[in-house]
Design a protein around this motif. Sequence first.
Motif, short mmCIF file in Angstrom:
data_model
loop_
_atom_site.label_atom_id
_atom_site.label_comp_id
_atom_site.label_asym_id
_atom_site.label_seq_id
_atom_site.Cartn_x
_atom_site.Cartn_y
_atom_site.Cartn_z
N ALA A 1 52.19 -0.12 24.27
CA ALA A 1 51.96 -1.09 25.35
C ALA A 1 50.74 -1.95 25.06
O ALA A 1 50.04 -2.38 25.98
CB ALA A 1 51.81 -0.36 26.67
N ALA A 2 50.48 -2.22 23.79
CA ALA A 2 49.27 -2.94 23.40
C ALA A 2 49.17 -4.31 24.06
O ALA A 2 50.18 -4.99 24.25
CB ALA A 2 49.25 -3.11 21.88
N PHE A 3 47.96 -4.69 24.42
CA PHE A 3 47.76 -6.01 25.01
C PHE A 3 47.17 -7.00 24.02
O PHE A 3 47.19 -8.21 24.26
CB PHE A 3 46.89 -5.91 26.28
N MET A 4 46.62 -6.51 22.88
CA MET A 4 46.13 -7.45 21.86
C MET A 4 46.16 -6.82 20.46
O MET A 4 45.24 -7.01 19.66
CB MET A 4 44.72 -7.93 22.20
N ASN A 5 47.24 -6.09 20.17
CA ASN A 5 47.41 -5.49 18.85
C ASN A 5 47.83 -6.58 17.85
O ASN A 5 48.92 -7.14 17.98
CB ASN A 5 48.46 -4.39 18.91
N PHE B 1 49.85 -9.24 32.07
CA PHE B 1 50.99 -8.36 32.34
C PHE B 1 51.00 -7.20 31.36
O PHE B 1 51.27 -6.04 31.73
CB PHE B 1 52.30 -9.15 32.24
N ARG B 2 50.68 -7.47 30.10
CA ARG B 2 50.67 -6.41 29.09
C ARG B 2 49.61 -5.36 29.39
O ARG B 2 49.81 -4.17 29.12
CB ARG B 2 50.44 -7.00 27.69
N PHE B 3 48.48 -5.77 29.95
CA PHE B 3 47.45 -4.80 30.29
C PHE B 3 47.92 -3.87 31.41
O PHE B 3 47.64 -2.66 31.39
CB PHE B 3 46.14 -5.49 30.72
N ILE B 4 48.67 -4.41 32.37
CA ILE B 4 49.24 -3.58 33.44
C ILE B 4 50.21 -2.55 32.83
O ILE B 4 50.21 -1.38 33.20
CB ILE B 4 49.95 -4.45 34.49
N VAL B 5 51.02 -3.01 31.89
CA VAL B 5 51.97 -2.13 31.22
C VAL B 5 51.22 -1.04 30.44
O VAL B 5 51.60 0.13 30.45
CB VAL B 5 52.89 -2.94 30.27
N TRP B 6 50.15 -1.46 29.76
CA TRP B 6 49.32 -0.49 29.01
C TRP B 6 48.80 0.59 29.95
O TRP B 6 48.87 1.78 29.64
CB TRP B 6 48.14 -1.24 28.36
N PHE B 7 48.31 0.19 31.10
CA PHE B 7 47.77 1.14 32.07
C PHE B 7 48.85 2.12 32.53
O PHE B 7 48.62 3.33 32.64
CB PHE B 7 47.19 0.39 33.29
#
Length: 474
Positions: A185-189, A210-216
């Motif tokens: 669920a990386a937000f900046m890989n 949105f990706r950070f929410i998914v990561w969490f």
Amino acid sequence: MSEESVLKDTEPTKPKKKFEFPHVFAILFALIIITAVLSYVIPAGEYEREVNEAGETVVVDGTYHTVDSNPVGFLGIFEAVHKGMVEGAGIIFFIFIVGGAFGILNATKAIEAGFASISARMAGKEIYLIPVVMVLFALGGGTFGMSEETIPFILILVPLAIKMGFDSLVGAGMVIVGSCAGFTAAFMNPFTVGVAQGIAELPLFSGMGFRFIVWFIFVAISIAYVMIYANKVRKRPEISMMYQVDQQRDIDLSIQKQQQKLNLRQSLIIGALILTIIGLAIGVTFFDWYIMEIAGLFLLMGVIVGFIGKLRVNQIAEAFVKGSEDLVVGGLVVGLAYGILVVLEDSNTIDSILFFVSNLVGQLPTSFSAMGMYITQSLLNFIVPSGSGQAALTMPIMTPLADLTGVSRQTAVFAFQLGDGISNAITPTAGVLMASLAIAKIPWVKWLKWFWPLIVIHYVVGAVLVTFAHLFVW
């Protein structure tokens, strides 16, 4: 009683053979054989490739064509092992060098003293170490694509988990599950999101909110799973599948009583380890370091801590050799995993598999196209476990496919990202996973048995999120 009955009763009974889990080498070699057999069934074909402006080799959509069949023969099965070792040499020697560096670190006894100190401070609260460690690895996975870099920490966290009353599954889980959840669920890989967005011609790391929410979400679910299991196994150690193996490990559980405070030298050695980890994060994030630079960094750390620990030159060399010996199985596992990919590439079947599954996705109704991409990427990851490799292979095809089916390119990248990442924690073709399990002395079958409920949860959550992204976000 008849004489025949008496003879039957007095005959020694043969002990029943206990089922043994296949060795990781047996599993991987079996997969090489299966893949070689399939090379006679799957048509050979390939796409044309070109180098884009970013210097990445990408597949040219619409260029698939059949080529002469090149099935792998009987001898080719065995040659694939050597070819795989050569292909994976970079990672294999990375494992040996890092293992040697940690062998020097272990010889100083600073880690053991650190275990004692942590155990003393966390007495009664050991369970809270799990979320702290997993969040750190998840941040590494979510930002700079932490993967091979996790291998050395297996050497530290498996013994630590056992010392704290958990088992080796918890120790390995903190590393593998934490980093895989963050990577998925990386937000900046840059190796997954960055490469895929570059090919899809999207702004780099766009959609980060949105990706950070998914990561969490992914990290929280993963932490909860490991903590619930850890709590159970701490109360009843015998329920662990690794109970017998862990009991036989060479770990001195009495060290907590011997020493609970670090002396100055040990503190300096632990400080050197922490600085190494910080240097690793900075180097990977800002200077594009990869395994050669990381191996050099850990080797430097090994030499420095050896001298801080007042080890003689010969003791440092012997400790390095011992550390490398402990990771021989882990290193060779990487080569065998690469052998599977060698068979697919040499037989020209890997592109045929991609062509077949991409055609299936193209025939789905628009509302199901995003889900089809997610499923396709999930299946392909068992064949191409490299995130950047899968992006370069699939995104040139998935990008125009998204345009044709009414799926946003951002959603196509998101479907790739989750499909590529989730199975990294179970697929036997993932060299990093298999090496980590070999170092932790956890059979892959037992790992799968422990981990499969979380994988199912991850896939279901991923399907829901891809659908949500397609309908409401992008």
